[in-house]
Scaffold this motif. Structure first.
Motif, PDB file in Angstrom:
ATOM      1  N   VAL A 162       3.729  -3.501   8.546  1.00 32.15           N
ATOM      2  CA  VAL A 162       4.456  -4.859   9.319  1.00 32.15           C
ATOM      3  C   VAL A 162       4.873  -5.862   8.315  1.00 32.15           C
ATOM      4  O   VAL A 162       5.994  -6.596   8.433  1.00 32.15           O
ATOM      5  N   GLU A 163       4.099  -6.164   7.236  1.00 31.38           N
ATOM      6  CA  GLU A 163       4.226  -7.018   6.165  1.00 31.38           C
ATOM      7  C   GLU A 163       5.768  -6.946   5.666  1.00 31.38           C
ATOM      8  O   GLU A 163       6.597  -7.576   5.529  1.00 31.38           O
TER       9      GLU A 163
ATOM     10  N   LEU B 171       8.651  -7.355   7.967  1.00 29.71           N
ATOM     11  CA  LEU B 171       9.130  -8.643   8.382  1.00 29.71           C
ATOM     12  C   LEU B 171       9.587  -9.452   7.089  1.00 29.71           C
ATOM     13  O   LEU B 171      10.334 -10.313   7.192  1.00 29.71           O
TER      14      LEU B 171
ATOM     15  N   ILE C  15       3.406 -13.717  12.728  1.00 30.48           N
ATOM     16  CA  ILE C  15       2.371 -13.007  13.321  1.00 30.48           C
ATOM     17  C   ILE C  15       1.232 -13.822  14.093  1.00 30.48           C
ATOM     18  O   ILE C  15       0.731 -13.460  15.045  1.00 30.48           O
TER      19      ILE C  15
ATOM     20  N   ARG D 136       6.363 -14.297   2.696  1.00 30.06           N
ATOM     21  CA  ARG D 136       5.113 -13.501   3.278  1.00 30.06           C
ATOM     22  C   ARG D 136       4.672 -14.817   4.067  1.00 30.06           C
ATOM     23  O   ARG D 136       3.959 -14.290   5.274  1.00 30.06           O
TER      24      ARG D 136
ATOM     25  N   VAL E  47       4.725  -7.705  17.843  1.00 31.98           N
ATOM     26  CA  VAL E  47       5.377  -7.485  16.205  1.00 31.98           C
ATOM     27  C   VAL E  47       6.846  -7.603  16.172  1.00 31.98           C
ATOM     28  O   VAL E  47       7.617  -8.065  15.494  1.00 31.98           O
TER      29      VAL E  47
ATOM     30  N   ALA F  18       6.098 -14.739   7.265  1.00 24.22           N
ATOM     31  CA  ALA F  18       5.693 -13.706   8.102  1.00 24.22           C
ATOM     32  C   ALA F  18       4.304 -13.859   8.686  1.00 24.22           C
ATOM     33  O   ALA F  18       4.126 -13.583   9.930  1.00 24.22           O
ATOM     34  N   ILE F  19       3.197 -14.400   7.706  1.00 22.66           N
ATOM     35  CA  ILE F  19       1.859 -14.473   8.428  1.00 22.66           C
ATOM     36  C   ILE F  19       2.068 -15.565   9.513  1.00 22.66           C
ATOM     37  O   ILE F  19       1.394 -15.221  10.545  1.00 22.66           O
TER      38      ILE F  19
ATOM     39  N   SER G  38      -4.212 -12.395  11.109  1.00 15.71           N
ATOM     40  CA  SER G  38      -2.728 -12.337  10.673  1.00 15.71           C
ATOM     41  C   SER G  38      -2.943 -11.818   9.544  1.00 15.71           C
ATOM     42  O   SER G  38      -1.988 -10.829   9.090  1.00 15.71           O
ATOM     43  N   GLU G  39      -3.706 -12.560   8.408  1.00 14.21           N
ATOM     44  CA  GLU G  39      -3.627 -12.057   6.997  1.00 14.21           C
ATOM     45  C   GLU G  39      -3.928 -10.748   6.640  1.00 14.21           C
ATOM     46  O   GLU G  39      -3.314 -10.012   5.826  1.00 14.21           O
TER      47      GLU G  39
ATOM     48  N   ILE H  45      -1.535  -7.887   9.136  1.00 18.71           N
ATOM     49  CA  ILE H  45      -0.035  -7.838   8.686  1.00 18.71           C
ATOM     50  C   ILE H  45       0.177  -6.871   7.639  1.00 18.71           C
ATOM     51  O   ILE H  45       1.275  -6.207   7.328  1.00 18.71           O
ATOM     52  N   LYS H  46      -0.893  -6.277   6.937  1.00 14.49           N
ATOM     53  CA  LYS H  46      -0.779  -5.374   6.046  1.00 14.49           C
ATOM     54  C   LYS H  46      -1.017  -3.814   6.572  1.00 14.49           C
ATOM     55  O   LYS H  46      -0.722  -2.860   5.911  1.00 14.49           O
TER      56      LYS H  46
END
Length: 577
Positions: free
Chosen positions: A108-109, A112, A135, A128, A162, A131-132, A143-144, A147-148
Motif C-alpha cells: 500500500v505504501e 500511495l 491512511i 511517505r 485504501v 501517505a501515512i 497506519s505506520e 501501510i507496509k
C-alpha cells in the motif's frame, strides 16, 4: 461557480453495423462540498457519465456531443496527455471492487507514494509522511505499520479505505465514486458512507456517487439524478426526488426497494420497469414436472435440525499436532427449520453464514455437532447412494449466477444435467419436456434453452440458476445471497419468484444475506450471526421491532435510512396494481 458542469452530454459506441447511444442529453451540475447521486439500473448510463468525466471511456466510446466543464474549464476536448495530468490531480476515482483497483504485487505504501509523487512535487520522505497521514485520515489504525502491508492483508472494508486514500492523494477537487459500497456489509457500508460525507464536509470536495442502491442515495446525497436507458428522467434535491418523485420510473425504483420498517406479502409489480425486462410468469404447474408428488419421507418435528455445529479450518499445518493452528468458523451453532418456512441467516462477511450452508449440503464435513435432515443424520451417511439421494432433496442458489453456470454449455443442457445425473427421467424426450417446463415456469420461455449464459442479463441468469435448482424437485432450497448482485427492480422480480415457488411447491428455504431489508421481506424467522456464533434467533417482526442482543441492535441501527422514501407513494402504487 460549480465544480462540475455537464451540458447536453451524448456518448456513442460506434459498431460495424450501427452506433449505440449510451448517454444522450444529460445535464448535471455539482458544487464544492456537495454530493450528487446518479441512480438507475445496470445499463442506464450511470458509469458511462462518470467515465466520460474522468476520460476513461472504453474504446471505441466517444463524447459525440455536449461539453464537460471542471471549474469553468472545458475538459472533454483535452488530449490524452492533458487528461492523464488532470486525472488524479484534479479528479479522483473510487471503484466498485477495491481488490481489482489495487496492485497485488505492491505494498500500500509504494502505491500511495507513487501516486503522490506523480502529482505533487514532494520527496520520497515527504510523500511517505503524507501517505501515512492519508491512511490515518481514512480510519485505518496503526497506519505506520499497516501501510507496509499488501492489499490481500486487508479486509474488504479496509481495502476500500485504501482506495479512498489513493483518490485523495493529490487533494482533488472532484471525486467520482462508482458503486463504492455494493460489495460491503451493512456495518462496513455505514463506515464508508460516513467517511465519504466527512471528506466532503472537511475538505470541501465535490463528489459524484454512482449507484443503484436507493439507501445510499437517501443516506448521503444532497441532489440526485435518475437515469433510464441513457437519459436523465428526473433531477433535483434528494428530499424532493425521493419524497415526492414525479417520473413513473423513479416511482418504480422506489416501490421496488425492500422495506426495512414494514413487511409486505409481495413486492409490487411495476410495469414501467418490467416491460423492459422479463416479467414473472405465473404458470399452473399441477400437471407438469414440478407438480408431481415427491416421495418425501413424512416426519414429525423440524425438517432440518442443527445442534452444536462446529467447523474449524487449519491455518498453520505441521506434522506435530501441538503446533497446528486452527480458525473456528462456526462455534456451537444450534437452530431448527420447520417444513415450509423460510429461515434467514444474517450477519457480516466472515460470520459463518455460508460455511453453515456448505456444511448442510455436505460440501464441508463438520468438526463437531450434528445435522439432521428429515430425521436422518447427514454426517453419518457413508453409502454413496444415500448421500446422492439426500443431496437430491437439497439444492443451492449462489450469489453470482454467471460463475455458477458453465459458460460452454447451452442453458437446456445446464438444466438437464442434474435430471440425467439423478436418473429422474426415462428418456431424452422427457428430459427436454422437463427443461421446457422449468424455463417456462421461471419466466424465460422454452426457446431460451438454445442460448448460452452470456446471452442473458444478470436477473435472467439467476432465473436459470433457480430452474436448475428445481430440476431435481428438491424439498429444501438454500439461497446464498441470491440477489445481492442485482438491480433493485430485478431483485424484486427474483424475490417474488422465490415466494411463488415456495407457496406452489411447498419448499423449505434457508435464506442467507447481509441485506437486512431483504431478509425481513423473505423470512419467517431469522438468526443473527457474528464471528461464528449465533447471537439471536427470533420471529421476523420480533427481531426488527424488539431486538434482544446488542449486536442485533447495532446492525439494525446501521441500516441506511429510508425515511425520505415516500410511503404514501408506495401504497398508492400497490393499491393501483
Amino acid at each position: 461557480m460549480s465544480v462540475l458542469d455537464i451540458h447536453d452530454l451524448k456518448v456513442e459506441f460506434p459498431g460495424r453495423k450501427s452506433t449505440f447511444v449510451a448517454v444522450e442529453g444529460v445535464n448535471l451540475s455539482l458544487e464544492a462540498g456537495k454530493i450528487l447521486g446518479v441512480v438507475g439500473e445496470s445499463g442506464a448510463g450511470k458509469s458511462t457519465v462518470g467515465n466520460a468525466v474522468i476520460g476513461l471511456l472504453q474504446e471505441p466510446g466517444r463524447v459525440a456531443e455536449g461539453e464537460i466543464f471542471l471549474h469553468g474549464k472545458r475538459i472533454d476536448n483535452l488530449t490524452a496527455k492533458q487528461m492523464r495530468i488532470l486525472r488524479g490531480r484534479k479528479i479522483g476515482m473510487i471503484f466498485q471492487d477495491p481488490l481489482t483497483s489495487l496492485d497485488p504485487l505492491q505494498t500500500v505504501e509504494s502505491q500511495l507514494v507513487e501516486t503522490i509523487r506523480t502529482h505533487l512535487p514532494l520527496s520520497s520522505k515527504e510523500a511517505r509522511a503524507r501517505a501515512i497521514e492519508l491512511i490515518d485520515s481514512v480510519g485505518i489504525p496503526d497506519s505506520e505499520e499497516r501501510i507496509k502491508q499488501y492489499p490481500h492483508q486487508f479486509s474488504g472494508g479496509m481495502r476500500q479505505r485504501v482506495v479512498i486514500a489513493l483518490a485523495l492523494c493529490a487533494e482533488p477537487e472532484l471525486i467520482i465514486a462508482d458503486e463504492p459500497t455494493t460489495a460491503l456489509d451493512v456495518s462496513i457500508q455505514a463506515q464508508i458512507l460516513e467517511l465519504m460525507k466527512e471528506l466532503c464536509e472537511k475538505r470541501n470536495v465535490a463528489m459524484l456517487v454512482i449507484t443503484h442502491d436507493m439507501g445510499v442515495i437517501a443516506d448521503i446525497t444532497d441532489h440526485v439524478a435518475v437515469m433510464y436507458q441513457g437519459k436523465l428522467v428526473e433531477y433535483g434535491e434528494t428530499t424532493q426526488v425521493l419524497g415526492t418523485p414525479q417520473h413513473p420510473y423513479t416511482q418504480s425504483l422506489i416501490s421496488a426497494v425492500p422495506r426495512p420498517d414494514v413487511r409486505i406479502d409481495r413486492f409490487p409489480s411495476v410495469d414501467y420497469i418490467e416491460k423492459a425486462g422479463t416479467p414473472t410468469k405465473h404458470i399452473d404447474i399441477s400437471t407438469h414436472w414440478l407438480g408431481k408428488a415427491r416421495n418425501d419421507v413424512k416426519i414429525t418435528g423440524p425438517l432440518l435440525q442443527i445442534k452444536d455445529l462446529e467447523m474449524q479450518f487449519e491455518t498453520h499445518g505441521s506434522i506435530f499436532p501441538s503446533q497446528r493452528r486452527y480458525f473456528k468458523a462456526v462455534k456451537k451453532v444450534s437452530f431448527d427449520i420447520e417444513e415450509g418456512e423460510t429461515f434467514g441467516l444474517v450477519g457480516e462477511s466472515g460470520s459463518g453464514k455460508s460455511t453453515i450452508a456448505r456444511l448442510v449440503t455436505g460440501l464441508y464435513h463438520p468438526s463437531g455437532g450434528s445435522i439432521l435432515f428429515a430425521g436422518q443424520e447427514l454426517t453419518s451417511l457413508k453409502d454413496r447412494r444415500e448421500v446422492l439421494a439426500m443431496r437430491r432433496q437439497m439444492q443451492m442458489i449462489f450469489q453470482d449466477p454467471f460463475s455458477s453456470l458453465n459458460a460452454r454449455m447451452r442453458v437446456r443442457d445446464i438444466i438437464a444435467e442434474p435430471i440425467k445425473f439423478h436418473k429422474l427421467a426415462s428418456s431424452n424426450t422427457e428430459v427436454r419436456q422437463i427443461v421446457a417446463d422449468l424455463l417456462d415456469h421461471v419466466g424465460l420461455g422454452a426457446a431460451s434453452g438454445e442460448k448460452f449464459p452470456h446471452e442473458f442479463s444478470g436477473g435472467q441468469r439467476q432465473r436459470i440458476s433457480i430452474a436448475r435448482a428445481l430440476a431435481t424437485r428438491p424439498r429444501f432450497l438454500i439461497c446464498d445471497e441470491p440477489t445481492s448482485a442485482l438491480d433493485v427492480s430485478i431483485q424484486a422480480q427474483i424475490l417474488n419468484l422465490l415466494k411463488d415457488l415456495q407457496e406452489e411447491l411447498g419448499l423449505t428455504m434457508l435464506f442467507i444475506s447481509h441485506d437486512l431489508a431483504v431478509i425481513r421481506q423473505m423470512c419467517n424467522r431469522i438468526g443473527v450471526m457474528r464471528n461464528g456464533e449465533l447471537c439471536e434467533v427470533a420471529g421476523c417482526d420480533a427481531l426488527y421491532e424488539t431486538p434482544q442482543h446488542d449486536y442485533t441492535q447495532q446492525l439494525l441501527s446501521l441500516m441506511p435510512s429510508m425515511e425520505l422514501l415516500s410511503r404514501a407513494n408506495i401504497q398508492e402504487l400497490e393499491a393501483g396494481r
